[in-house]
Design a protein around this motif. Structure first.
Motif, mmCIF file in Angstrom:
data_model
loop_
_atom_site.group_PDB
_atom_site.id
_atom_site.type_symbol
_atom_site.label_atom_id
_atom_site.label_comp_id
_atom_site.label_asym_id
_atom_site.label_seq_id
_atom_site.Cartn_x
_atom_site.Cartn_y
_atom_site.Cartn_z
ATOM 1 N N GLN A 304 -10.286 36.857 -49.906
ATOM 2 C CA GLN A 304 -9.783 35.812 -49.026
ATOM 3 C C GLN A 304 -8.427 35.304 -49.501
ATOM 4 O O GLN A 304 -7.527 35.046 -48.698
ATOM 5 N N THR A 305 -8.274 35.172 -50.818
ATOM 6 C CA THR A 305 -6.979 34.758 -51.370
ATOM 7 C C THR A 305 -5.912 35.805 -51.089
ATOM 8 O O THR A 305 -4.768 35.477 -50.746
ATOM 9 N N GLN A 306 -6.290 37.074 -51.196
ATOM 10 C CA GLN A 306 -5.335 38.161 -50.968
ATOM 11 C C GLN A 306 -4.836 38.167 -49.536
ATOM 12 O O GLN A 306 -3.656 38.442 -49.289
ATOM 13 N N VAL A 307 -5.693 37.856 -48.583
ATOM 14 C CA VAL A 307 -5.270 37.809 -47.178
ATOM 15 C C VAL A 307 -4.184 36.749 -46.990
ATOM 16 O O VAL A 307 -3.140 37.005 -46.373
ATOM 17 N N HIS A 308 -4.402 35.568 -47.536
ATOM 18 C CA HIS A 308 -3.407 34.502 -47.402
ATOM 19 C C HIS A 308 -2.117 34.848 -48.159
ATOM 20 O O HIS A 308 -1.019 34.521 -47.689
ATOM 21 N N VAL A 347 12.747 33.952 -62.137
ATOM 22 C CA VAL A 347 11.842 34.910 -61.505
ATOM 23 C C VAL A 347 10.518 34.982 -62.263
ATOM 24 O O VAL A 347 9.442 35.021 -61.651
ATOM 25 N N LEU A 348 10.584 34.974 -63.587
ATOM 26 C CA LEU A 348 9.348 34.990 -64.387
ATOM 27 C C LEU A 348 8.515 33.744 -64.111
ATOM 28 O O LEU A 348 7.283 33.824 -63.997
ATOM 29 N N GLY A 349 9.171 32.594 -64.006
ATOM 30 C CA GLY A 349 8.436 31.381 -63.667
ATOM 31 C C GLY A 349 7.818 31.450 -62.280
ATOM 32 O O GLY A 349 6.701 30.981 -62.050
ATOM 33 N N PHE A 350 8.553 32.065 -61.350
ATOM 34 C CA PHE A 350 8.056 32.233 -59.981
ATOM 35 C C PHE A 350 6.784 33.078 -59.967
ATOM 36 O O PHE A 350 5.781 32.705 -59.345
ATOM 37 N N PHE A 351 6.814 34.222 -60.656
ATOM 38 C CA PHE A 351 5.641 35.087 -60.675
ATOM 39 C C PHE A 351 4.496 34.483 -61.496
ATOM 40 O O PHE A 351 3.329 34.738 -61.210
ATOM 41 N N ALA A 352 4.817 33.687 -62.492
ATOM 42 C CA ALA A 352 3.761 33.001 -63.244
ATOM 43 C C ALA A 352 3.030 32.006 -62.342
ATOM 44 O O ALA A 352 1.793 31.888 -62.391
ATOM 45 N N LEU A 353 3.787 31.314 -61.479
ATOM 46 C CA LEU A 353 3.165 30.385 -60.534
ATOM 47 C C LEU A 353 2.282 31.133 -59.548
ATOM 48 O O LEU A 353 1.160 30.696 -59.241
ATOM 49 N N LYS A 354 2.773 32.278 -59.040
ATOM 50 C CA LYS A 354 1.972 33.074 -58.105
ATOM 51 C C LYS A 354 0.694 33.583 -58.760
ATOM 52 O O LYS A 354 -0.387 33.548 -58.153
ATOM 53 N N SER A 358 -3.081 32.602 -57.673
ATOM 54 C CA SER A 358 -4.011 33.662 -57.275
ATOM 55 C C SER A 358 -5.294 33.608 -58.094
ATOM 56 O O SER A 358 -6.395 33.775 -57.554
ATOM 57 N N ALA A 359 -5.166 33.355 -59.393
ATOM 58 C CA ALA A 359 -6.352 33.269 -60.254
ATOM 59 C C ALA A 359 -7.212 32.078 -59.869
ATOM 60 O O ALA A 359 -8.452 32.173 -59.836
ATOM 61 N N LEU A 360 -6.585 30.949 -59.567
ATOM 62 C CA LEU A 360 -7.352 29.764 -59.180
ATOM 63 C C LEU A 360 -8.058 29.987 -57.848
ATOM 64 O O LEU A 360 -9.215 29.592 -57.666
ATOM 65 N N GLY A 361 -7.378 30.632 -56.906
ATOM 66 C CA GLY A 361 -8.000 30.896 -55.607
ATOM 67 C C GLY A 361 -9.119 31.904 -55.709
ATOM 68 O O GLY A 361 -10.163 31.766 -55.066
ATOM 69 N N GLY A 362 -8.934 32.959 -56.535
ATOM 70 C CA GLY A 362 -9.958 33.981 -56.669
ATOM 71 C C GLY A 362 -11.209 33.496 -57.363
ATOM 72 O O GLY A 362 -12.308 34.009 -57.109
ATOM 73 N N SER A 363 -11.055 32.503 -58.228
ATOM 74 C CA SER A 363 -12.218 31.963 -58.951
ATOM 75 C C SER A 363 -12.807 30.732 -58.281
ATOM 76 O O SER A 363 -13.883 30.261 -58.677
ATOM 77 N N ALA A 372 -4.696 27.784 -52.468
ATOM 78 C CA ALA A 372 -4.141 28.426 -53.665
ATOM 79 C C ALA A 372 -3.047 29.428 -53.303
ATOM 80 O O ALA A 372 -2.027 29.523 -53.991
ATOM 81 N N ALA A 373 -3.250 30.201 -52.228
ATOM 82 C CA ALA A 373 -2.250 31.200 -51.833
ATOM 83 C C ALA A 373 -0.991 30.553 -51.267
ATOM 84 O O ALA A 373 0.123 31.068 -51.467
#
Length: 394
Positions: A304-308, A347-354, A358-363, A372-373
């Motif tokens: 569900q997180t991946q869809v968003h 960019v590293l901070g951007f991907f760290a936020l993503k 994603s981890a919070l939404g998946g769990s 989360a997405a």
């Protein structure tokens, strides 16, 4: 579009092309170094080596563009402005009273077009090459087989599994369907030689998978099982269903079925049975959302997180480009490599936020999958907009 606009646009697009081709060349050289023998073996069937390379690496280059397009666009933005600054062209243009926002407008529009092309390839092109992107070089001319991920159809009450899944033919070899509902005469197990996925009204050869016609096929989608071994005497068992919906159909009362055949009506498409996670990542948003809405299949929070995430990816990538834009203006007079270092850190901070979202939404921790997405977009885009407005007239 003025002459300077065309000049900047061509310089920017040329930088994007050089960056992508360099990255693609590195990928092909390193991969071909380990798989060259398998690729050469494919030429023994009559195809030229160049055609084999195009067939195998073409889909991978499309996927590489989807994975790196935004980052390449961002780095091309920095290198193009650095080149204009180094040659003095940027200073000359600014001295004529033209703002940074006006100078960079062609690159901003081109960035939006590239990200839109990424979105189109991700949703319309890559899903058609999903099988090719999960195969090895030695499988280029053959059928792709993989293990079957056992999946339970909650509506039909049937666990779908088997020995192997042929992705191109949409066929399960040696299906072993476990029945968890009370269907008179069927028992608890359904075993056959193979099970072929069929759409409503489709008539296919059980061995070749070729569509033979559009009449006389099943009334619903599902799997056609050939040479059923269990239950025995399948042709004497009447078809059964649930809630006025057919579930298991036999030749006892279905004229379109042949002897020894049984049809399982289900919405569990063969794409859901892939054990390769790559197959899920390469699916389109429409297909992924269909899985989430499918009441017969359990959808995890990660899916569900991946869809968003797929929905917000395009605007989020463009937001990242706009977030880096103030670094390009460089009102503090930083050197090119300092700007690139700052951009890499952002960019590293951007991907760290993503990744964190994603981890919070998946769990299911703190946020729902949808929140989360969308969280990175809610954080990045307002900041990017404010920073963009601040440098437009500089």
């Amino acid at each position: 579009m003025t002459r300077i606009d065309r000049y900047i646009l061509i310089l920017f697009l040329r930088t994007v092309m050089v960056c992508f081709l360099s990255l693609a060349g590195i990928f092909i050289v390193f991969h071909a170094f380990t798989a060259f023998d398998d690729l050469v073996n494919q030429t023994r069937r009559g195809d030229s080596l160049m055609w084999v390379l195009v067939r195998f690496y073409g889909p991978y280059l499309i996927m590489l563009f989807d994975m790196t397009g935004a980052i390449i666009t961002l780095m091309a933005f920095l290198f193009t402005v650095g080149w204009l600054r180094r040659t003095g062209e940027l200073t000359a243009t600014l001295s004529a009273g033209v703002s940074h926002g006006r100078i960079f407008r062609p690159m901003v529009v081109a960035s939006l077009v590239i990200i839109t092309a990424q979105f189109a390839s991700r949703e319309l092109v890559i899903p058609h090459f999903r099988s090719s992107l999960t195969m090895k070089a030695e499988d280029l001319n053959g059928e792709i087989e993989q293990a079957v991920r056992p999946t339970f159809d909650q509506f039909a009450g049937v666990l779908i599994e088997g020995a192997r899944l042929k992705t191109k033919a949409r066929t399960i070899e040696k299906p072993n369907f476990r029945i968890d509902s009370e269907y008179e005469g069927f028992g608890d197990l359904l075993i056959a030689d193979d099970a072929v996925w069929m759409e409503p009204g489709e008539s296919r050869s059980p061995r070749t998978g070729i569509v033979e016609g559009l009449t006389g096929g099943p009334p619903v989608r599902g799997y056609l099982l050939h040479n059923v071994k269990r239950p025995e005497y399948i042709d004497r068992i009447a078809s059964v269903g649930r809630e006025d919906q057919p579930i298991l159909m036999t030749s006892a009362d279905q004229s379109w079925l042949g002897p020894g055949e049984c049809f399982l009506a289900t919405s569990v498409h063969p794409n859901i049975l892939h054990t390769e996670d790559t197959a899920t990542r390469l699916a389109s948003v429409w297909e992924l959302s269909g899985r989430v809405r499918n009441p017969a299949v359990h959808s995890s929070l990660a899916l569900q997180t991946q869809v968003h995430e797929r929905i917000v990816r395009a605007p989020l990538d463009f937001g990242l480009v706009m977030l880096i834009l103030p670094l390009v203006v460089n009102v503090r007079g930083r050197k090119l490599f300092v700007m690139i270092g700052s951009a890499v850190g952002m960019v590293l901070g951007f991907f760290a936020l993503k990744t964190l979202a994603s981890a919070l939404g998946g769990s299911g921790t703190l946020f729902t999958p949808g929140i989360a997405a969308w969280l990175p977009l809610l954080v990045v885009c307002p900041i990017a907009f404010v920073r963009l407005r601040a440098v437009q007239n500089v």
